[in-house]
Design a protein around this motif. Sequence first.
Motif, PDB file in Angstrom:
ATOM      1  N   UNK A   1     125.451 -24.834 151.154  1.00 39.74           N
ATOM      2  CA  UNK A   1     126.359 -25.237 152.317  1.00 39.74           C
ATOM      3  C   UNK A   1     127.646 -25.487 151.605  1.00 39.74           C
ATOM      4  N   UNK A   2     127.876 -26.258 150.302  1.00 40.51           N
ATOM      5  CA  UNK A   2     128.919 -26.664 149.923  1.00 40.51           C
ATOM      6  C   UNK A   2     129.981 -25.269 149.773  1.00 40.51           C
ATOM      7  N   UNK A   3     129.101 -24.546 148.893  1.00 42.89           N
ATOM      8  CA  UNK A   3     129.802 -23.182 148.444  1.00 42.89           C
ATOM      9  C   UNK A   3     130.384 -22.326 149.619  1.00 42.89           C
ATOM     10  N   UNK A   4     129.492 -22.436 150.883  1.00 36.81           N
ATOM     11  CA  UNK A   4     129.797 -21.703 151.876  1.00 36.81           C
ATOM     12  C   UNK A   4     131.094 -22.414 152.471  1.00 36.81           C
TER      13      UNK A   4
ATOM     14  N   UNK B   1     127.200 -16.918 141.993  1.00 35.88           N
ATOM     15  CA  UNK B   1     128.010 -15.952 142.534  1.00 35.88           C
ATOM     16  C   UNK B   1     127.248 -14.847 143.256  1.00 35.88           C
ATOM     17  N   UNK B   2     126.140 -14.423 142.535  1.00 34.50           N
ATOM     18  CA  UNK B   2     125.382 -13.313 143.072  1.00 34.50           C
ATOM     19  C   UNK B   2     124.665 -13.630 144.211  1.00 34.50           C
ATOM     20  N   UNK B   3     124.202 -14.694 144.547  1.00 34.77           N
ATOM     21  CA  UNK B   3     123.417 -15.271 145.555  1.00 34.77           C
ATOM     22  C   UNK B   3     124.343 -15.504 146.720  1.00 34.77           C
ATOM     23  N   UNK B   4     125.550 -16.053 146.326  1.00 37.18           N
ATOM     24  CA  UNK B   4     126.686 -16.174 147.374  1.00 37.18           C
ATOM     25  C   UNK B   4     127.083 -14.769 148.158  1.00 37.18           C
ATOM     26  N   UNK B   5     126.999 -13.922 147.095  1.00 40.04           N
ATOM     27  CA  UNK B   5     127.652 -12.574 147.753  1.00 40.04           C
ATOM     28  C   UNK B   5     126.686 -11.885 149.138  1.00 40.04           C
ATOM     29  N   UNK B   6     125.286 -12.204 148.496  1.00 40.17           N
ATOM     30  CA  UNK B   6     124.333 -11.619 149.418  1.00 40.17           C
ATOM     31  C   UNK B   6     124.252 -12.506 150.792  1.00 40.17           C
ATOM     32  N   UNK B   7     124.667 -13.958 150.320  1.00 41.28           N
ATOM     33  CA  UNK B   7     124.725 -14.662 151.759  1.00 41.28           C
ATOM     34  C   UNK B   7     126.055 -14.253 152.717  1.00 41.28           C
TER      35      UNK B   7
ATOM     36  N   UNK C   1     127.900 -11.511 157.664  1.00 41.26           N
ATOM     37  CA  UNK C   1     128.939 -10.645 157.895  1.00 41.26           C
ATOM     38  C   UNK C   1     130.326 -11.030 157.475  1.00 41.26           C
ATOM     39  N   UNK C   2     130.403 -11.947 156.353  1.00 36.29           N
ATOM     40  CA  UNK C   2     131.809 -12.334 155.912  1.00 36.29           C
ATOM     41  C   UNK C   2     132.029 -11.416 154.641  1.00 36.29           C
ATOM     42  N   UNK C   3     133.532 -11.530 154.567  1.00 32.78           N
ATOM     43  CA  UNK C   3     134.129 -10.841 153.268  1.00 32.78           C
ATOM     44  C   UNK C   3     133.658 -11.628 152.126  1.00 32.78           C
ATOM     45  N   UNK C   4     133.431 -10.863 151.185  1.00 36.26           N
ATOM     46  CA  UNK C   4     133.227 -11.624 149.759  1.00 36.26           C
ATOM     47  C   UNK C   4     134.183 -12.176 149.264  1.00 36.26           C
ATOM     48  N   UNK C   5     134.398 -13.423 149.897  1.00 36.90           N
ATOM     49  CA  UNK C   5     135.421 -14.416 149.086  1.00 36.90           C
ATOM     50  C   UNK C   5     135.391 -15.449 148.060  1.00 36.90           C
ATOM     51  N   UNK C   6     133.935 -15.970 148.255  1.00 37.34           N
ATOM     52  CA  UNK C   6     133.228 -17.032 147.271  1.00 37.34           C
ATOM     53  C   UNK C   6     132.472 -16.229 146.180  1.00 37.34           C
ATOM     54  N   UNK C   7     133.411 -16.093 145.043  1.00 43.42           N
ATOM     55  CA  UNK C   7     132.805 -15.401 143.937  1.00 43.42           C
ATOM     56  C   UNK C   7     132.775 -16.098 142.522  1.00 43.42           C
TER      57      UNK C   7
END
Length: 422
Positions: free
Chosen positions: A181-184, A332-338, A343-349
């Motif tokens: 949640x905090x990463x999102x 970062x890899x897991x956040x990319x999938x989330x 349907x979000x742009x991959x901004x959290x890397x």
Amino acid sequence: MAFWSSTSVFTSKVPRKILFMFTLSLSVTYLFYSLMSCYNSLQFPLQENYLYQARLVTEETTFTALREKLYSTTSRGYLGGDVTGRTATEQTPAGDAFYASDRTGDAGIEQSATEWVRTQLAPTEMSSRGQHAVFEKEHQESSTTDEELIRSGNSTPDYGEKKLPQAIIIGVKKGGTRALLEALRVHPDVRAVGVEPHFFDRNYEKGLDWYRDLMPSTLEGQITMEKTPSYFVTNDAPKRIHSMARDTKLIVVVRNPVTRAISDYTQTLSKKPEIPTFEVLAFKNRTLGLIDASWSALRIGIYALHLESWLQYFPLSQMHFVSGERLIVDPAGEMGKVQDFLGLKRIVTDKHFYFNKTKGFPCLKKPEDSSAPRCLGKSKGRTHPKIDPDVIHRLRKFYKPFNMMFYQMTGQNFQWEQEENR
């Protein structure tokens, strides 16, 4: 000759129509009993598996029996730090006995587990003084008050519109939901309430307007989210969320169930140091090795059981499963999938994460201020107590068939068995 003579006399006195009906009824009766005697050979074989969304899932009746067993109210009692005792002769579910020793080879584990889940729950004796509240509420991660919820929901600037969440992190406890949640929340297109509303399990009677008012205001194109890990193991939550919005996207963070159970116990221990040891709580009878699957710390990890309830209302296409282990080693890899799932742009890397060796998990940082990482609080990353290796071994055997079911249902292999063999 006498027989045929008497028969001729009988047929001559009885009308042919009645004789025909009598003979027909005898024939039908004979046919009926013939069919009954070979019923087992004529019936169609039971379908052992069924398809859901083109994915193979274990037979529904198996999960029904399992749900009845594990969600029975006749579970362990606890009072004043003492667990209600059980003797070797106490009535327990017959299938549990397959965990009593290591004589059952790996080849027989899944068969034994299948027999176990098909066994009806045998009544167990309740403590005369009832269950202690600690075991009724230990699965609840927070005790947030209404005032705290309102403050959290209204802490954002007063612009945009409050909406019901389009995505919810529904579980699981001690899996990594807070880190996710905090990463999102770093993503500019995600607006999430910080505390756990517990609307679909504890506060449902307060209504959707109350729930909506907790959410932060959003602009066009932003996603409203919340997370409450106990939803995943709440029977009514799938139906309630589906009633709110059938297109809600659901995220589940899962973790090796053995490690998750120990982490769950560690959290409870930090709040209630007087509770019994993990080894005591994990067994109905340690001598026989009967595992107590009614203890919430163990029951939560039977993911296949809980997932079956959600699949009755939501297709797998609306559910995303995050590996709690990979969220630590490759955030970062897991956040990319989330982000893709939402349907979000991959901004959290990877530029947003910094691994904290002391805590043992990644911390968030701002790209422009890499020297000031933001880590989760002291309640995360606690040191686990030392657990008897034999207990861990038995729990791994306990969870293995259910893990296999979960892999099959989700179409994902989380490789918990490989992790344990390292």
